[in-house]
Design a protein around this motif. Structure first.
Motif, PDB file in Angstrom:
ATOM      1  N   GLU A 194      27.627 -59.602   6.347  1.00 54.18           N
ATOM      2  CA  GLU A 194      28.422 -58.636   5.694  1.00 54.18           C
ATOM      3  C   GLU A 194      29.026 -59.455   4.561  1.00 54.18           C
ATOM      4  O   GLU A 194      29.081 -58.852   3.387  1.00 54.18           O
ATOM      5  CB  GLU A 194      29.442 -57.859   6.592  1.00 54.18           C
ATOM      6  CG  GLU A 194      28.730 -56.932   7.473  1.00 54.18           C
ATOM      7  CD  GLU A 194      29.741 -56.065   8.552  1.00 54.18           C
ATOM      8  OE1 GLU A 194      30.529 -56.858   8.753  1.00 54.18           O
ATOM      9  OE2 GLU A 194      29.290 -55.083   8.827  1.00 54.18           O
ATOM     10  N   LEU A 197      26.646 -60.025   1.638  1.00 55.41           N
ATOM     11  CA  LEU A 197      25.918 -58.844   0.668  1.00 55.41           C
ATOM     12  C   LEU A 197      26.673 -58.998  -0.493  1.00 55.41           C
ATOM     13  O   LEU A 197      27.869 -59.288  -0.701  1.00 55.41           O
ATOM     14  CB  LEU A 197      26.287 -57.514   1.336  1.00 55.41           C
ATOM     15  CG  LEU A 197      25.486 -57.189   2.718  1.00 55.41           C
ATOM     16  CD1 LEU A 197      26.107 -55.984   3.296  1.00 55.41           C
ATOM     17  CD2 LEU A 197      24.057 -57.252   2.515  1.00 55.41           C
ATOM     18  N   TRP A 200      27.786 -54.812  -4.752  1.00 53.03           N
ATOM     19  CA  TRP A 200      27.387 -53.512  -4.961  1.00 53.03           C
ATOM     20  C   TRP A 200      26.905 -52.865  -3.709  1.00 53.03           C
ATOM     21  O   TRP A 200      26.592 -51.630  -3.548  1.00 53.03           O
ATOM     22  CB  TRP A 200      26.342 -53.304  -6.137  1.00 53.03           C
ATOM     23  CG  TRP A 200      25.226 -53.926  -5.903  1.00 53.03           C
ATOM     24  CD1 TRP A 200      24.792 -55.280  -6.155  1.00 53.03           C
ATOM     25  CD2 TRP A 200      23.900 -53.434  -5.352  1.00 53.03           C
ATOM     26  NE1 TRP A 200      23.463 -55.596  -5.930  1.00 53.03           N
ATOM     27  CE2 TRP A 200      23.063 -54.557  -5.540  1.00 53.03           C
ATOM     28  CE3 TRP A 200      23.667 -52.167  -4.948  1.00 53.03           C
ATOM     29  CZ2 TRP A 200      21.529 -54.318  -4.895  1.00 53.03           C
ATOM     30  CZ3 TRP A 200      22.170 -51.938  -4.237  1.00 53.03           C
ATOM     31  CH2 TRP A 200      21.404 -53.078  -4.343  1.00 53.03           C
ATOM     32  N   GLN A 201      26.217 -53.779  -2.568  1.00 52.22           N
ATOM     33  CA  GLN A 201      25.712 -53.199  -1.237  1.00 52.22           C
ATOM     34  C   GLN A 201      26.571 -53.011  -0.231  1.00 52.22           C
ATOM     35  O   GLN A 201      26.529 -52.640   0.702  1.00 52.22           O
ATOM     36  CB  GLN A 201      24.696 -54.456  -0.958  1.00 52.22           C
ATOM     37  CG  GLN A 201      23.377 -54.120  -1.727  1.00 52.22           C
ATOM     38  CD  GLN A 201      22.298 -55.085  -1.161  1.00 52.22           C
ATOM     39  OE1 GLN A 201      22.480 -55.824  -0.070  1.00 52.22           O
ATOM     40  NE2 GLN A 201      21.353 -55.382  -1.784  1.00 52.22           N
ATOM     41  N   ARG A 202      28.011 -53.417  -0.682  1.00 55.47           N
ATOM     42  CA  ARG A 202      29.092 -53.344   0.431  1.00 55.47           C
ATOM     43  C   ARG A 202      29.322 -51.681   0.228  1.00 55.47           C
ATOM     44  O   ARG A 202      29.645 -51.261  -0.597  1.00 55.47           O
ATOM     45  CB  ARG A 202      30.161 -53.988   0.288  1.00 55.47           C
ATOM     46  CG  ARG A 202      29.761 -55.531   0.236  1.00 55.47           C
ATOM     47  CD  ARG A 202      31.043 -56.530   0.321  1.00 55.47           C
ATOM     48  NE  ARG A 202      30.493 -57.994   0.081  1.00 55.47           N
ATOM     49  CZ  ARG A 202      31.062 -59.047  -0.035  1.00 55.47           C
ATOM     50  NH1 ARG A 202      32.499 -58.817  -0.005  1.00 55.47           N
ATOM     51  NH2 ARG A 202      30.606 -60.234  -0.153  1.00 55.47           N
ATOM     52  N   ALA A 203      29.808 -51.059   1.285  1.00 62.50           N
ATOM     53  CA  ALA A 203      29.811 -49.901   1.409  1.00 62.50           C
ATOM     54  C   ALA A 203      31.296 -49.323   0.948  1.00 62.50           C
ATOM     55  O   ALA A 203      32.122 -50.276   0.959  1.00 62.50           O
ATOM     56  CB  ALA A 203      29.710 -49.245   2.827  1.00 62.50           C
TER      57      ALA A 203
END
Ligand code: SF4
Lengths: 203, 476
Positions: A194, A197, A200-203
């Motif tokens: 995580e 990442l 922009w891909q982190r929730a």
């Protein structure tokens, strides 16, 4: 989910000599509104087992209602068993009915995983071997089938055949492992993934 | 080494590779890994036991922000009340609401502006993006492969696993390329493409594979049509279906609520445009079809592989060489009450269902309305139109499609899964025969003893007007 594990099982067979049995047949949608994992066995194969929707009139032609097959704990079937919907209610209902093992020519992917996760042993055998098993059970419904997971062997009378199963699935079934617990032990790796990442891909 | 789109997404999500064994066998070598899950969609039917499992062990949802919930399967399409379909349905819906609240998961309940069938709602909101891994306790999760995402259905134990760990143990599937060449003739839709593919490879023809759909006919499809194709990948037994993202995909996503914005969009685009199979990538299996050969498809049997073109006669069991197919055909003809050799136009229907995660999107509503406005629903036919989401419903109403349907004698309902599986009160009676735009024609799927024929939205609307199956090309 039971966590007791499964290794050697011996029991009589229910010969469901049919291909492409889908999960809508195994457990129809009207029974999916429950919020628990138990109690589905009485509705297993509802449409085929009963002539009425209230489950009062058994269908005498359906194999599950034949006197000679009562008490069976090994389900025999054909190819593509468990296709269709992902509903885990399918293995729950097979398990709740009393099945410990399902032996067939092939299984749909999601159903297969669902079986492994519920300590229901799926055994894949060649079509010709299935022919033999069906013939044996037809001749002698009381024939005792033994499935030995450790040795990967199915035997009944003089017939003894081996089957394949992935090592990981075998271990999980035999030991009844908590797969979530196992993965949680990899927490560091998940966190590292995580953290790697892009933003922009982190929730 | 040249890799496929599937290889790329798989590789980018590997948290851990521990085992090198084929999933079901010991004799073949495969890859098994722990893969990270970017998006988890949930609904009321396959989650209560998963939440209960978490609670039993005092575990938490690891990434509630990656998880989105909707109500779709067991809700009414006539009323917004949770108890409209009885107390057990209500309990299930309420349990979802309670669990989402407890675990901090965003839920779009009945009546919410963003509510819809899980596979319609997710893409609409921009929740599904190229290169993602997407799971849901629902086999039609394959739909989201239309965005070039690796999307597949899982069981409830796996839902619990994703809740707790945001990962899944998976074995790598084999790869299949399905290439549809040429351009589609007029009147032929995405639904016809996928039914023709399933008819060709069979109901279990892709078991153990991830399909990548390619070819001119696929590239030419809109996002909505691509979703229709990928949606039914599971009906061929596939683990997932994929379409490489392209301009159509990016244009669809741009500006959607959960799509990246600004700088994030630029970075996302840099990644997304790299997502395609290499030219020399090797697939385990390749299937080719010509779009020009595809005609309007109608299923005649009890699995989606039992399908024919609208002008073909119902097959004879003796047409099949494989003994299992022969036996299945016999059983299907009996259940469906059809005679081998019968013409489809001689088969009357008394029900029509337009909706579902396969064909409940705005383009489907438009296609059905274009036919509906040419006549009236035939006497004796009950026809319902169920939009896939609140947003689809509102868009359709803005275009006055609802008026066209109602004028022609169709019922216009609230969004939900509805008669696709009938967990609410939209189910068929014994002996009913339905032209349905859904995805499964299994025995009893739409009601005990009921008979389902899968068709495109335009074909369903044509059957409603004619009272029997009709060739939609005659309505162009
Ligand atoms: S519309 Fe049908 S197939 Fe799609 S999610 Fe709902 S019940 Fe499942």
């Amino acid at each position: 989910m039971t966590n007791t594990g499964i290794n050697i099982h011996t029991g009589t067979a229910m010969p469901l000599n049919q291909a492409n049995v889908d999960t809508d047949q195994i457990i129809p949608k009207q029974f999916l509104t429950a919020v628990t994992r138990s109690g589905y066995g009485k509705h297993l194969f509802h449409d085929w087992r009963y002539l009425d929707q209230h489950e009062q009139v058994p269908n005498p032609d359906f194999v599950f209602n034949k006197a000679q097959h009562q008490g069976a704990s090994v389900l025999l079937t054909r190819e593509n068993f468990g296709c269709g919907s992902s509903r885990e209610h399918a293995p729950w209902s097979l398990d709740d009915y009393g099945f410990k093992v399902v032996i067939g020519t092939s299984f749909a992917d999601i159903f297969y995983d669902n079986c492994i996760n519920n300590q229901l042993l799926p055994v894949q055998l060649a079509s010709e071997t299935m022919d033999q098993l069906f013939a044996i059970v037809e001749n002698d419904p009381a024939a005792q089938i033994t499935v030995n997971l450790q040795d990967q062997k199915v035997s009944v009378g003089d017939l003894s055949v081996t089957f394949e199963i992935a090592e990981q699935h075998k271990t999980n079934l035999i030991k009844g492992l908590d797969t979530i617990g196992q993965t949680l032990e990899l927490d560091d790796k998940i966190t590292a993934f995580e953290n790697n990442l892009p933003e922009w891909q982190r929730a | 080494m040249a890799t496929t789109l599937y290889d790329k997404i798989w590789q980018a999500h590997l948290v851990d590779v521990e085992y090198v064994k084929d999933a079901k066998k010991t004799s073949e070598t495969g890859e098994e890994g722990l893969i990270y899950i970017d998006r988890h969609l949930i609904h009321e039917v396959t989650t209560p036991q998963a939440f209960a499992g978490l609670d039993e062990k005092s575990r938490k949802v690891r990434c509630p922000e990656r998880t989105f919930a909707t109500m779709d399967h067991s809700i009414s399409t006539r009323s917004l009340a949770l108890d409209a379909c009885g107390p057990t349905n209500k309990l299930q819906l309420q349990t979802l609401a309670d669990n989402c609240e407890k675990h901090g998961i965003v839920l779009f309940p009945v009546g919410h502006q963003k509510q819809g069938i899980v596979h319609v709602m997710g893409p609409e909101l921009g929740l599904i993006q190229p290169g993602m891994t997407v799971v849901c306790g629902d086999s039609h999760t394959a739909t989201h492969g239309a965005f070039g995402a690796l999307a597949f259905g899982i069981g409830t134990s796996q839902v619990e696993h994703v809740f707790a760990t945001q990962t899944l143990k998976q074995s790598k599937a084999k790869s299949m390329k399905v290439q549809v060449n040429g351009s589609l003739p007029i009147g032929i839709t995405a639904k016809d493409i996928i039914l023709a593919i399933i008819g060709k490879i069979g109901h279990a023809g892709a078991t153990g594979y991830v399909i990548e759909y390619t070819g001119e006919a696929i590239s030419a499809l809109s996002m909505e049509e691509r979703m229709t194709v990928c949606n039914m990948s599971i009906e061929a037994g596939a683990k997932a279906g994929l379409i490489a993202p392209d301009k159509t995909t990016f244009d669809y996503l741009k500006g959607r609520e959960y799509a990246p914005k600004g700088d994030d969009w630029t970075q996302a685009m840099a990644y997304w445009t790299s997502l395609m199979s290499d030219k020399d990538a090797v697939f385990d299996k390749i299937i080719e079809l010509n779009a020009t050969d595809i005609t309007p498809q109608v299923t005649w049997g009890t699995n989606p592989g039992q399908v024919i073109g609208v002008n073909q006669p119902v097959p004879k069991p003796s047409d099949f060489s494989d003994p299992i197919d022969k036996d299945s055909a016999n059983k299907a003809l009996k259940y469906m009450d059809l005679i081998a050799g019968q013409k489809l136009s001689d088969i009357t229907v008394n029900n029509v269902f337009i909706g579902s995660c396969t064909n409940g999107r705005i383009e489907d509503m438009r296609a059905a309305a274009a036919i509906a406005k040419q006549g009236k629903v035939a006497p004796g036919v009950t026809a319902i139109v169920v939009p896939g989401s609140v947003s689809v419903k509102q868009q359709a109403e803005a275009e006055q499609l609802d008026k066209i349907f109602i004028e022609a004698g169709f019922e216009w309902r609230l969004p939900g899964c509805s008669m696709c599986l009938g967990m609410n009160d939209d189910f068929l009676k014994q002996g009913d025969r339905c032209a349905s735009t859904s995805n499964r024609n299994f025995e009893g799927r739409q009601g005990r003893g009921a008979r389902t024929h899968l068709v495109s939205p335009a074909m369903a609307a044509a059957a409603a007007l004619a009272g029997h199956f009709a060739d939609v090309r005659d309505y162009q």
